[in-house]
Scaffold this motif. Structure first.
Motif, PDB file in Angstrom:
ATOM      1  N   ILE A  59      18.998  39.722  54.144  1.00 57.05           N
ATOM      2  CA  ILE A  59      18.528  38.619  53.296  1.00 57.05           C
ATOM      3  C   ILE A  59      17.091  38.891  52.845  1.00 57.05           C
ATOM      4  CG2 ILE A  59      18.067  36.148  53.141  1.00 57.05           C
ATOM      5  CD1 ILE A  59      21.027  36.814  53.509  1.00 57.05           C
ATOM      6  N   VAL A  60      16.862  38.802  51.522  1.00 50.05           N
ATOM      7  CA  VAL A  60      15.528  38.984  50.954  1.00 50.05           C
ATOM      8  C   VAL A  60      15.203  37.767  50.095  1.00 50.05           C
ATOM      9  CG1 VAL A  60      14.058  40.394  49.460  1.00 50.05           C
ATOM     10  CG2 VAL A  60      15.758  41.501  50.933  1.00 50.05           C
ATOM     11  N   LYS A  61      14.046  37.150  50.337  1.00 55.22           N
ATOM     12  CA  LYS A  61      13.639  35.958  49.587  1.00 55.22           C
ATOM     13  C   LYS A  61      12.359  36.264  48.809  1.00 55.22           C
ATOM     14  CE  LYS A  61      15.407  33.032  53.334  1.00 55.22           C
ATOM     15  NZ  LYS A  61      15.058  31.998  54.340  1.00 55.22           N
ATOM     16  N   ILE A  62      12.416  36.053  47.500  1.00 54.87           N
ATOM     17  CA  ILE A  62      11.277  36.338  46.617  1.00 54.87           C
ATOM     18  C   ILE A  62      10.859  35.064  45.889  1.00 54.87           C
ATOM     19  CG2 ILE A  62      10.404  37.780  44.742  1.00 54.87           C
ATOM     20  CD1 ILE A  62      11.406  39.396  47.134  1.00 54.87           C
ATOM     21  N   SER A  66       4.790  32.626  43.120  1.00 55.26           N
ATOM     22  CA  SER A  66       3.591  33.000  43.888  1.00 55.26           C
ATOM     23  C   SER A  66       2.910  34.257  43.364  1.00 55.26           C
ATOM     24  CB  SER A  66       3.957  33.211  45.361  1.00 55.26           C
ATOM     25  OG  SER A  66       4.797  34.347  45.516  1.00 55.26           O
ATOM     26  N   ALA A  67       3.577  35.020  42.505  1.00 55.83           N
ATOM     27  CA  ALA A  67       3.007  36.273  41.992  1.00 55.83           C
ATOM     28  C   ALA A  67       2.206  36.028  40.720  1.00 55.83           C
ATOM     29  CB  ALA A  67       4.112  37.283  41.734  1.00 55.83           C
ATOM     30  N   SER A  68       0.994  36.565  40.676  1.00 57.69           N
ATOM     31  CA  SER A  68       0.142  36.378  39.498  1.00 57.69           C
ATOM     32  C   SER A  68       0.191  37.570  38.548  1.00 57.69           C
ATOM     33  CB  SER A  68      -1.312  36.135  39.934  1.00 57.69           C
ATOM     34  OG  SER A  68      -1.783  37.216  40.712  1.00 57.69           O
ATOM     35  N   SER A  69       0.814  38.657  38.995  1.00 55.58           N
ATOM     36  CA  SER A  69       0.937  39.841  38.149  1.00 55.58           C
ATOM     37  C   SER A  69       2.233  40.556  38.494  1.00 55.58           C
ATOM     38  CB  SER A  69      -0.249  40.785  38.349  1.00 55.58           C
ATOM     39  OG  SER A  69      -0.205  41.375  39.646  1.00 55.58           O
ATOM     40  N   LEU A  70       2.656  41.429  37.598  1.00 60.22           N
ATOM     41  CA  LEU A  70       3.883  42.184  37.826  1.00 60.22           C
ATOM     42  C   LEU A  70       3.731  43.146  39.000  1.00 60.22           C
ATOM     43  CD1 LEU A  70       6.729  42.692  36.974  1.00 60.22           C
ATOM     44  CD2 LEU A  70       5.908  44.140  35.119  1.00 60.22           C
ATOM     45  N   ARG A  71       2.557  43.703  39.156  1.00 60.58           N
ATOM     46  CA  ARG A  71       2.310  44.598  40.299  1.00 60.58           C
ATOM     47  C   ARG A  71       2.394  43.814  41.609  1.00 60.58           C
ATOM     48  NH1 ARG A  71       0.725  49.601  41.212  1.00 60.58           N
ATOM     49  NH2 ARG A  71       0.664  49.951  38.957  1.00 60.58           N
ATOM     50  N   GLU A  72       1.823  42.607  41.612  1.00 62.41           N
ATOM     51  CA  GLU A  72       1.887  41.782  42.822  1.00 62.41           C
ATOM     52  C   GLU A  72       3.336  41.404  43.146  1.00 62.41           C
ATOM     53  OE1 GLU A  72       0.050  37.651  44.759  1.00 62.41           O
ATOM     54  OE2 GLU A  72      -0.296  38.116  42.635  1.00 62.41           O
ATOM     55  N   LEU A  73       4.118  41.062  42.119  1.00 61.11           N
ATOM     56  CA  LEU A  73       5.527  40.735  42.332  1.00 61.11           C
ATOM     57  C   LEU A  73       6.277  41.929  42.914  1.00 61.11           C
ATOM     58  CD1 LEU A  73       7.930  38.806  42.031  1.00 61.11           C
ATOM     59  CD2 LEU A  73       8.194  39.626  39.676  1.00 61.11           C
ATOM     60  N   SER A  74       5.999  43.121  42.399  1.00 65.33           N
ATOM     61  CA  SER A  74       6.641  44.328  42.906  1.00 65.33           C
ATOM     62  C   SER A  74       6.297  44.562  44.367  1.00 65.33           C
ATOM     63  CB  SER A  74       6.214  45.542  42.068  1.00 65.33           C
ATOM     64  OG  SER A  74       6.623  45.391  40.714  1.00 65.33           O
ATOM     65  N   HIS A  75       5.053  44.313  44.728  1.00 65.22           N
ATOM     66  CA  HIS A  75       4.628  44.482  46.115  1.00 65.22           C
ATOM     67  C   HIS A  75       5.268  43.426  47.022  1.00 65.22           C
ATOM     68  CE1 HIS A  75       0.774  47.063  45.305  1.00 65.22           C
ATOM     69  NE2 HIS A  75       1.900  47.644  44.911  1.00 65.22           N
ATOM     70  N   ILE A  76       5.443  42.208  46.503  1.00 66.92           N
ATOM     71  CA  ILE A  76       6.122  41.162  47.278  1.00 66.92           C
ATOM     72  C   ILE A  76       7.553  41.590  47.582  1.00 66.92           C
ATOM     73  CG2 ILE A  76       7.088  38.826  47.142  1.00 66.92           C
ATOM     74  CD1 ILE A  76       4.540  38.012  45.619  1.00 66.92           C
ATOM     75  N   ILE A  77       8.232  42.152  46.585  1.00 66.97           N
ATOM     76  CA  ILE A  77       9.613  42.606  46.780  1.00 66.97           C
ATOM     77  C   ILE A  77       9.675  43.691  47.857  1.00 66.97           C
ATOM     78  CG2 ILE A  77      11.522  43.856  45.683  1.00 66.97           C
ATOM     79  CD1 ILE A  77      10.743  42.373  43.083  1.00 66.97           C
ATOM     80  N   ILE A  78       8.738  44.621  47.816  1.00 68.03           N
ATOM     81  CA  ILE A  78       8.697  45.682  48.827  1.00 68.03           C
ATOM     82  C   ILE A  78       8.497  45.089  50.219  1.00 68.03           C
ATOM     83  CG2 ILE A  78       7.412  47.704  49.649  1.00 68.03           C
ATOM     84  CD1 ILE A  78       6.759  48.277  46.663  1.00 68.03           C
ATOM     85  N   ASP A  79       7.500  44.212  50.356  1.00 70.16           N
ATOM     86  CA  ASP A  79       7.211  43.604  51.660  1.00 70.16           C
ATOM     87  C   ASP A  79       8.406  42.789  52.171  1.00 70.16           C
ATOM     88  OD1 ASP A  79       4.726  44.576  52.325  1.00 70.16           O
ATOM     89  OD2 ASP A  79       3.606  42.898  51.476  1.00 70.16           O
ATOM     90  N   MET A 146      23.342  43.317  50.828  1.00 67.73           N
ATOM     91  CA  MET A 146      22.100  42.553  50.819  1.00 67.73           C
ATOM     92  C   MET A 146      22.205  41.428  49.795  1.00 67.73           C
ATOM     93  SD  MET A 146      18.196  44.064  50.340  1.00 67.73           S
ATOM     94  CE  MET A 146      18.361  45.144  51.766  1.00 67.73           C
ATOM     95  N   VAL A 147      21.636  40.280  50.129  1.00 63.98           N
ATOM     96  CA  VAL A 147      21.521  39.166  49.191  1.00 63.98           C
ATOM     97  C   VAL A 147      20.047  38.964  48.886  1.00 63.98           C
ATOM     98  CG1 VAL A 147      21.907  36.702  48.786  1.00 63.98           C
ATOM     99  CG2 VAL A 147      23.600  38.037  50.078  1.00 63.98           C
ATOM    100  N   VAL A 148      19.687  39.063  47.615  1.00 61.40           N
ATOM    101  CA  VAL A 148      18.292  38.894  47.191  1.00 61.40           C
ATOM    102  C   VAL A 148      18.179  37.582  46.428  1.00 61.40           C
ATOM    103  CG1 VAL A 148      16.399  39.823  45.816  1.00 61.40           C
ATOM    104  CG2 VAL A 148      17.892  41.377  47.100  1.00 61.40           C
ATOM    105  N   PHE A 149      17.321  36.708  46.913  1.00 63.19           N
ATOM    106  CA  PHE A 149      17.133  35.368  46.349  1.00 63.19           C
ATOM    107  C   PHE A 149      15.800  35.304  45.619  1.00 63.19           C
ATOM    108  CE2 PHE A 149      15.578  30.920  47.802  1.00 63.19           C
ATOM    109  CZ  PHE A 149      15.811  30.383  46.546  1.00 63.19           C
ATOM    110  N   PHE A 150      15.857  35.095  44.302  1.00 65.92           N
ATOM    111  CA  PHE A 150      14.654  34.900  43.486  1.00 65.92           C
ATOM    112  C   PHE A 150      14.452  33.402  43.240  1.00 65.92           C
ATOM    113  CE2 PHE A 150      15.530  39.333  42.391  1.00 65.92           C
ATOM    114  CZ  PHE A 150      14.259  39.877  42.347  1.00 65.92           C
TER     115      PHE A 150
END
Length: 300
Positions: A59-62, A66-79, A146-150
Motif C-alpha cells: 500500500i502506497v499513499k500519496i 502536500s507537494a509544492s513542486s513536481l520534484r517534491e512530489l516525485s520524492h514523496i512517491i519514492i519515500d 501494489m495499490v497506490v492511492f493519490f
C-alpha cells in the motif's frame, strides 16, 4: 469512540456498498477514482479500505496537495513506496553512502538503487519516469501487487501542463499496480477522467461519493455512547433531519450535542442538546458565511 469532525478521523458511517465495489475493482486490477465534495469522507473511505486489504497488497499513499513542486512530489512517491518495506525517510537515509544505508535495510542493494538513482536524477522528465515507475518496478520484482492511492489528485494540474500525458504514458504500462484517485474539485476531476480529449479519459472507473444513507446514519447515532451518555430517539431523528446525511456535519453535530449534554450535567443527549449544538455551529460559522456573502456581492 473517537469523534473528530475536523478531520473526520477514522469514523466511517455505512459505505458498505462503496467498500465492496472498490474491493472488487482492485481484485479485477481496475483503476478507480472517487470524487465528491470536501468533507464527504473520501479519504476516510479509502484509508479504511486500504487497511482491510493491506495483508494482500503493498500500500502506497500519496498526498498530492502536500507537494509544492513536481520534484517534491516525485520524492514523496519514492519515500512512500519504500515504506512498504519498513523504510521511513528513504531519501534522507540514503543521502550519504548508499552501501552503508543498505546495511540497515531488509531489502537488496538492487531494490535500494532503484530509488536512490531516481532521487539523484537531475533531469525532471527522467525523474518523473523513474519515481512514478518505482511502484511497478518493486511490485514486479517482489511478486506482490501494489495499490497506490493519490489523495487530492485534482491538484496535479498545478504542475506542468504535460504531466497528465506523461503519467498516463507511464501508468498504462503498469500491470502490477492498481491506482486509486480521490479529489474534491469535481470539475477538475471530471475534466481529467471524463473529458475525451484528455490523456486519462477511460483510464479508470469513477465513483461519485454521495451523502450517507439515513438508515445508516440512524444506526450509527443510535449506537453511539461516550462516558455513559447516549442520544435518545428524538435527538437521533433530529440530527438526521438537520444534517441530511452529510458526513462532516453529522459527526460535528453529534459531537457538539454530546458536549451540550456534558456541560448541562445530563446523562442523555436530548433534542434540546441538538438544538443548542446546531445554534453553536451556525454561530461559529458566521464569519465564513459573511466572507462568502462579501465574495458574492463583489462579483455583482
Amino acid at each position: 469512540m473517537r469523534l473528530n469532525a475536523g478531520g473526520f478521523s477514522s469514523v466511517m458511517i455505512g459505505r458498505d456498498k462503496e467498500v465492496k465495489t472498490l474491493k472488487t475493482y482492485i481484485n479485477m486490477h481496475q483503476h478507480c477514482a472517487v470524487t465528491g465534495p470536501r468533507r464527504y469522507g473520501k479519504t476516510t473511505l479509502i484509508t479504511n479500505l486500504l487497511n482491510d486489504i493491506k495483508a494482500d497488497y503493498f500500500i502506497v499513499k500519496i498526498d498530492v496537495f502536500s507537494a509544492s513542486s513536481l520534484r517534491e512530489l516525485s520524492h514523496i512517491i519514492i519515500d512512500e513506496t519504500y515504506k512498504c518495506f519498513g523504510i521511513t525517510n528513504f531519501i534522507r537515509q540514503t543521502k550519504g553512502n548508499i552501501l552503508e544505508a543498505v546495511k540497515n535495510f531488509r531489502i537488496s542493494y538492487e531494490d535500494v538503487s532503484l530509488g536512490y538513482t531516481a532521487s539523484k536524477e537531475e533531469d525532471e522528465n527522467e525523474l518523473i519516469r523513474q519515481a512514478f515507475g518505482l511502484p511497478e518496478a518493486l511490485a514486479k520484482k517482489h511478486g506482490k501487487r501494489m495499490v497506490v492511492f493519490f489523495d487530492e489528485f485534482g491538484d496535479i494540474v498545478k504542475f506542468e501542463t504535460d504531466l497528465i500525458k506523461k503519467l498516463r504514458a507511464e501508468f498504462q504500462t503498469h500491470s502490477n499496480v492498481t491506482y486509486i484517485f480521490t479529489g474534491s474539485q469535481s470539475s477538475v476531476m471530471n475534466n481529467i477522467f471524463l473529458n475525451k480529449d484528455t490523456a486519462f479519459f477511460n483510464f479508470c472507473s469513477i465513483m461519485e461519493l454521495g451523502k450517507i444513507q439515513i438508515d445508516d446514519a440512524k444506526t450509527f447515532i443510535s449506537s453511539f455512547e461516550s462516558s455513559g451518555i447516549k442520544p435518545d430517539k428524538d435527538s437521533v431523528n433530529e440530527i438526521c433531519r438537520l444534517t441530511q446525511g452529510h458526513p462532516y456535519y453529522l459527526i460535528k453535530l453529534l459531537q457538539e450535542s454530546l458536549l451540550a449534554a456534558v456541560l448541562s450535567d445530563m446523562n442523555q443527549i436530548d433534542i434540546r442538546c441538538v438544538i443548542d449544538a446546531c445554534d453553536k455551529i451556525l454561530q461559529s460559522s458566521d464569519a465564513f458565511f459573511q466572507d462568502e456573502w462579501n465574495k458574492i456581492n463583489s462579483k455583482k
